[in-house]
Motif scaffolding. Structure first.
Motif, PDB file in Angstrom:
ATOM      1  N   GLU A  72      54.923  35.934  25.315  1.00  0.00           N
ATOM      2  CA  GLU A  72      55.630  35.162  24.503  1.00  0.00           C
ATOM      3  C   GLU A  72      56.560  35.725  23.651  1.00  0.00           C
ATOM      4  O   GLU A  72      56.359  36.947  23.190  1.00  0.00           O
ATOM      5  CB  GLU A  72      54.298  34.609  23.487  1.00  0.00           C
ATOM      6  CG  GLU A  72      54.881  33.691  22.537  1.00  0.00           C
ATOM      7  CD  GLU A  72      53.729  33.478  21.625  1.00  0.00           C
ATOM      8  OE1 GLU A  72      53.605  32.261  21.115  1.00  0.00           O
ATOM      9  OE2 GLU A  72      52.656  34.132  21.281  1.00  0.00           O
ATOM     10  N   ASN A  73      57.641  35.211  23.895  1.00  0.00           N
ATOM     11  CA  ASN A  73      58.815  35.912  23.082  1.00  0.00           C
ATOM     12  C   ASN A  73      58.787  37.498  23.639  1.00  0.00           C
ATOM     13  O   ASN A  73      59.286  37.453  25.040  1.00  0.00           O
ATOM     14  CB  ASN A  73      58.818  36.093  21.731  1.00  0.00           C
ATOM     15  CG  ASN A  73      58.641  34.550  21.061  1.00  0.00           C
ATOM     16  OD1 ASN A  73      59.450  33.890  21.628  1.00  0.00           O
ATOM     17  ND2 ASN A  73      57.940  34.444  20.055  1.00  0.00           N
ATOM     18  N   ASP A  74      59.048  38.508  22.912  1.00  0.00           N
ATOM     19  CA  ASP A  74      59.115  39.620  23.565  1.00  0.00           C
ATOM     20  C   ASP A  74      57.792  40.518  23.610  1.00  0.00           C
ATOM     21  O   ASP A  74      57.619  41.569  23.626  1.00  0.00           O
ATOM     22  CB  ASP A  74      59.991  40.755  22.907  1.00  0.00           C
ATOM     23  CG  ASP A  74      61.375  39.875  22.683  1.00  0.00           C
ATOM     24  OD1 ASP A  74      61.945  39.661  23.904  1.00  0.00           O
ATOM     25  OD2 ASP A  74      62.253  40.101  21.755  1.00  0.00           O
ATOM     26  N   THR A  75      56.386  39.957  23.542  1.00  0.00           N
ATOM     27  CA  THR A  75      55.373  40.430  23.683  1.00  0.00           C
ATOM     28  C   THR A  75      54.501  39.927  24.789  1.00  0.00           C
ATOM     29  O   THR A  75      54.372  38.833  25.058  1.00  0.00           O
ATOM     30  CB  THR A  75      54.684  40.128  22.287  1.00  0.00           C
ATOM     31  OG1 THR A  75      55.364  40.549  21.091  1.00  0.00           O
ATOM     32  CG2 THR A  75      53.204  40.824  22.275  1.00  0.00           C
ATOM     33  N   VAL A  76      53.746  40.813  25.453  1.00  0.00           N
ATOM     34  CA  VAL A  76      52.822  40.444  26.650  1.00  0.00           C
ATOM     35  C   VAL A  76      51.454  40.594  25.841  1.00  0.00           C
ATOM     36  O   VAL A  76      51.064  41.701  25.297  1.00  0.00           O
ATOM     37  CB  VAL A  76      53.259  41.361  27.573  1.00  0.00           C
ATOM     38  CG1 VAL A  76      52.209  41.101  28.812  1.00  0.00           C
ATOM     39  CG2 VAL A  76      54.484  41.344  28.276  1.00  0.00           C
ATOM     40  N   ARG A  77      50.581  39.740  26.183  1.00  0.00           N
ATOM     41  CA  ARG A  77      49.094  39.651  25.662  1.00  0.00           C
ATOM     42  C   ARG A  77      48.163  39.866  26.954  1.00  0.00           C
ATOM     43  O   ARG A  77      48.634  39.095  27.742  1.00  0.00           O
ATOM     44  CB  ARG A  77      48.812  38.584  24.728  1.00  0.00           C
ATOM     45  CG  ARG A  77      49.737  38.741  23.699  1.00  0.00           C
ATOM     46  CD  ARG A  77      49.413  37.347  22.658  1.00  0.00           C
ATOM     47  NE  ARG A  77      50.605  37.034  21.816  1.00  0.00           N
ATOM     48  CZ  ARG A  77      50.806  38.172  20.568  1.00  0.00           C
ATOM     49  NH1 ARG A  77      50.011  39.005  20.245  1.00  0.00           N
ATOM     50  NH2 ARG A  77      51.594  37.651  19.874  1.00  0.00           N
ATOM     51  N   PHE A  78      47.190  40.639  26.946  1.00  0.00           N
ATOM     52  CA  PHE A  78      46.391  40.802  28.108  1.00  0.00           C
ATOM     53  C   PHE A  78      45.103  41.078  27.560  1.00  0.00           C
ATOM     54  O   PHE A  78      44.824  41.917  26.707  1.00  0.00           O
ATOM     55  CB  PHE A  78      46.804  42.035  28.821  1.00  0.00           C
ATOM     56  CG  PHE A  78      46.248  41.922  30.170  1.00  0.00           C
ATOM     57  CD1 PHE A  78      46.937  41.491  31.130  1.00  0.00           C
ATOM     58  CD2 PHE A  78      44.942  42.487  30.547  1.00  0.00           C
ATOM     59  CE1 PHE A  78      46.300  41.384  32.551  1.00  0.00           C
ATOM     60  CE2 PHE A  78      44.469  42.613  31.755  1.00  0.00           C
ATOM     61  CZ  PHE A  78      44.981  42.076  32.699  1.00  0.00           C
ATOM     62  N   ASN A  79      43.932  40.675  27.984  1.00  0.00           N
ATOM     63  CA  ASN A  79      42.656  40.693  27.728  1.00  0.00           C
ATOM     64  C   ASN A  79      41.819  41.353  29.140  1.00  0.00           C
ATOM     65  O   ASN A  79      41.982  40.989  29.995  1.00  0.00           O
ATOM     66  CB  ASN A  79      41.709  39.344  27.398  1.00  0.00           C
ATOM     67  CG  ASN A  79      42.316  38.703  26.416  1.00  0.00           C
ATOM     68  OD1 ASN A  79      42.683  39.296  25.318  1.00  0.00           O
ATOM     69  ND2 ASN A  79      42.236  37.241  26.346  1.00  0.00           N
ATOM     70  N   LEU A  80      41.255  42.630  28.566  1.00  0.00           N
ATOM     71  CA  LEU A  80      40.714  43.406  29.623  1.00  0.00           C
ATOM     72  C   LEU A  80      39.167  43.481  29.537  1.00  0.00           C
ATOM     73  O   LEU A  80      38.777  43.744  28.197  1.00  0.00           O
ATOM     74  CB  LEU A  80      41.140  44.709  29.485  1.00  0.00           C
ATOM     75  CG  LEU A  80      40.770  45.860  30.711  1.00  0.00           C
ATOM     76  CD1 LEU A  80      41.148  45.169  32.238  1.00  0.00           C
ATOM     77  CD2 LEU A  80      41.273  47.013  30.555  1.00  0.00           C
ATOM     78  N   ILE A  81      38.218  42.953  30.232  1.00  0.00           N
ATOM     79  CA  ILE A  81      36.820  43.210  30.052  1.00  0.00           C
ATOM     80  C   ILE A  81      36.026  44.240  30.670  1.00  0.00           C
ATOM     81  O   ILE A  81      36.346  44.534  31.912  1.00  0.00           O
ATOM     82  CB  ILE A  81      36.186  41.683  30.574  1.00  0.00           C
ATOM     83  CG1 ILE A  81      36.660  40.435  29.823  1.00  0.00           C
ATOM     84  CG2 ILE A  81      34.585  41.708  30.414  1.00  0.00           C
ATOM     85  CD1 ILE A  81      36.457  39.151  30.368  1.00  0.00           C
ATOM     86  N   VAL A  82      35.479  45.146  30.047  1.00  0.00           N
ATOM     87  CA  VAL A  82      34.936  46.285  30.540  1.00  0.00           C
ATOM     88  C   VAL A  82      33.282  46.383  30.119  1.00  0.00           C
ATOM     89  O   VAL A  82      32.952  45.650  29.101  1.00  0.00           O
ATOM     90  CB  VAL A  82      35.519  47.479  29.732  1.00  0.00           C
ATOM     91  CG1 VAL A  82      34.762  48.705  29.995  1.00  0.00           C
ATOM     92  CG2 VAL A  82      36.987  47.379  29.948  1.00  0.00           C
ATOM     93  N   PRO A  83      32.531  46.792  31.373  1.00  0.00           N
ATOM     94  CA  PRO A  83      31.125  46.604  31.035  1.00  0.00           C
ATOM     95  C   PRO A  83      30.704  47.698  30.132  1.00  0.00           C
ATOM     96  O   PRO A  83      31.342  48.777  29.988  1.00  0.00           O
ATOM     97  CB  PRO A  83      30.637  46.902  32.555  1.00  0.00           C
ATOM     98  CG  PRO A  83      31.684  47.714  33.204  1.00  0.00           C
ATOM     99  CD  PRO A  83      33.031  47.103  32.646  1.00  0.00           C
ATOM    100  N   SER A  84      29.697  47.596  29.472  1.00  0.00           N
ATOM    101  CA  SER A  84      29.080  48.574  28.291  1.00  0.00           C
ATOM    102  C   SER A  84      28.243  49.689  29.251  1.00  0.00           C
ATOM    103  O   SER A  84      28.167  50.618  28.490  1.00  0.00           O
ATOM    104  CB  SER A  84      28.331  47.827  27.311  1.00  0.00           C
ATOM    105  OG  SER A  84      27.279  47.054  27.815  1.00  0.00           O
ATOM    106  N   GLN A  85      27.946  49.294  30.390  1.00  0.00           N
ATOM    107  CA  GLN A  85      26.792  50.187  30.974  1.00  0.00           C
ATOM    108  C   GLN A  85      27.651  50.294  32.513  1.00  0.00           C
ATOM    109  O   GLN A  85      27.788  49.212  33.124  1.00  0.00           O
ATOM    110  CB  GLN A  85      25.538  49.871  31.155  1.00  0.00           C
ATOM    111  CG  GLN A  85      24.975  50.032  29.537  1.00  0.00           C
ATOM    112  CD  GLN A  85      23.359  50.048  29.415  1.00  0.00           C
ATOM    113  OE1 GLN A  85      23.060  49.085  30.379  1.00  0.00           O
ATOM    114  NE2 GLN A  85      22.708  50.712  28.735  1.00  0.00           N
ATOM    115  N   VAL A  86      27.342  51.469  33.010  1.00  0.00           N
ATOM    116  CA  VAL A  86      27.568  51.720  34.600  1.00  0.00           C
ATOM    117  C   VAL A  86      26.558  52.377  35.087  1.00  0.00           C
ATOM    118  O   VAL A  86      26.046  53.296  34.773  1.00  0.00           O
ATOM    119  CB  VAL A  86      29.053  52.380  34.846  1.00  0.00           C
ATOM    120  CG1 VAL A  86      29.237  52.841  36.087  1.00  0.00           C
ATOM    121  CG2 VAL A  86      30.131  51.610  34.279  1.00  0.00           C
ATOM    122  N   THR A  87      26.058  51.914  36.338  1.00  0.00           N
ATOM    123  CA  THR A  87      24.898  52.404  36.998  1.00  0.00           C
ATOM    124  C   THR A  87      25.241  53.054  38.439  1.00  0.00           C
ATOM    125  O   THR A  87      26.251  52.511  38.988  1.00  0.00           O
ATOM    126  CB  THR A  87      23.998  51.302  37.563  1.00  0.00           C
ATOM    127  OG1 THR A  87      23.391  50.680  36.482  1.00  0.00           O
ATOM    128  CG2 THR A  87      22.782  51.886  38.328  1.00  0.00           C
TER     129      THR A  87
END
Length: 275
Positions: free
Chosen positions: A188-203
């Motif tokens: 949007e205009n001169d800005t890129v927006r991005f959502n990143l989902i990360v797990p709170s735990q890793v096995t």
């Protein structure tokens, strides 16, 4: 830029079989072998280039990397250094990282093949991160990282975002995209927006058995800007192909003269996120 007919057998795995009719050169035309190069220039790692020859479409011999070529790197029109062969690729000195805003070119010479010269490519600047926020989704046990960063002029496909995950200072997931999910970049205009989902735990698993679970407390988020040459090549590879440059295609992208291949650039911005 150009689109050429490419018969590059080294990446094609064919099972040897007995031909039941005479060889038809109209279907698989023969041509003298030339060089193929896949190379990338990045701002956070040395330059790397893979080099191998073309073979005929029905050649079932194993593909071999070429180790005795002269591979020269040029920066902003001047000679920078000769890449050295290590294991299966040519690399620059460890201190030779790509400089954003500079232009690069590769020139390759070998006694048995025509000279291979790339087009000049630009290493784009890394993004400027304007802002990021972190929200915890307790029911899903996930962190949602919302990023806002500068738009460098490429389309959405030119951006890539991934993360290294840490627990008590220990790296527990190293740039493994399968552990992450997110939305496509929104410009949007001169800005890129991005959502990143990360797990709170890793096995961690051993022999498919869970042996340890880590609570993620931080992440190194990498935002990559990939030059248009790579996306042009990927867009020219049919969906049912893996790896590209399979005969008998006539529309695969290449930005080399005297042979085939792709030279592209990547700029990476790293930010540290605490949970």
């Amino acid at each position: 830029m150009k689109l050429n007919k490419i018969l590059l057998g080294p990446l094609l795995l064919l099972t040897a079989c007995e031909l039941t009719r005479p060889y038809d050169e109209g279907i698989f035309p023969s041509a003298p072998p030339v060089l193929v190069c896949f190379a990338r220039i990045e701002n956070d790692r040395p330059v790397s280039a893979y080099l191998f020859p073309t073979v005929q479409a029905l050649d079932t011999s194993a593909a071999n990397f070429i180790s005795d070529a002269v591979v020269e790197l040029y920066k902003d029109g001047g000679f920078l250094e000769e890449l050295q062969f290590e294991e299966d690729q040519y690399v620059s000195a460890p201190a030779t990282l790509g400089a954003p805003g500079s232009q690069y070119q590769l020139k390759v010479r070998h006694n048995d093949y025509p000279d291979l010269v790339s087009e000049v490519v630009l290493l784009p600047p890394p993004v400027d991160v304007f802002d990021y926020t972190v929200n915890y989704n307790e029911p899903a046990s996930q962190y949602n990282i919302s990023l806002s960063f500068s738009h460098t002029g490429q389309d959405a496909a030119s951006y890539g975002v991934f993360a290294d995950l840490y627990a008590d200072g220990q790296l527990v997931r190293d740039r493994v995209r399968t552990a992450l999910s997110g939305s496509e970049p929104f410009i949007e205009n001169d800005t890129v927006r991005f959502n990143l989902i990360v797990p709170s735990q890793v096995t961690r698993f051993e022999d498919f058995v869970p042996v340890d679970t880590f609570s993620i407390d931080s992440a190194a988020v990498f935002i990559r800007v990939i030059s248009e040459e790579y996306n042009a090549y990927r867009a020219s590879v049919p969906d049912d192909e893996i790896g590209g440059f399979f005969p008998p295609k006539d529309d695969l992208f290449t930005n080399f003269e005297g042979g085939y291949g792709v030279l592209f650039t990547v700029s990476t911005k790293r930010i540290e996120v605490k949970f």
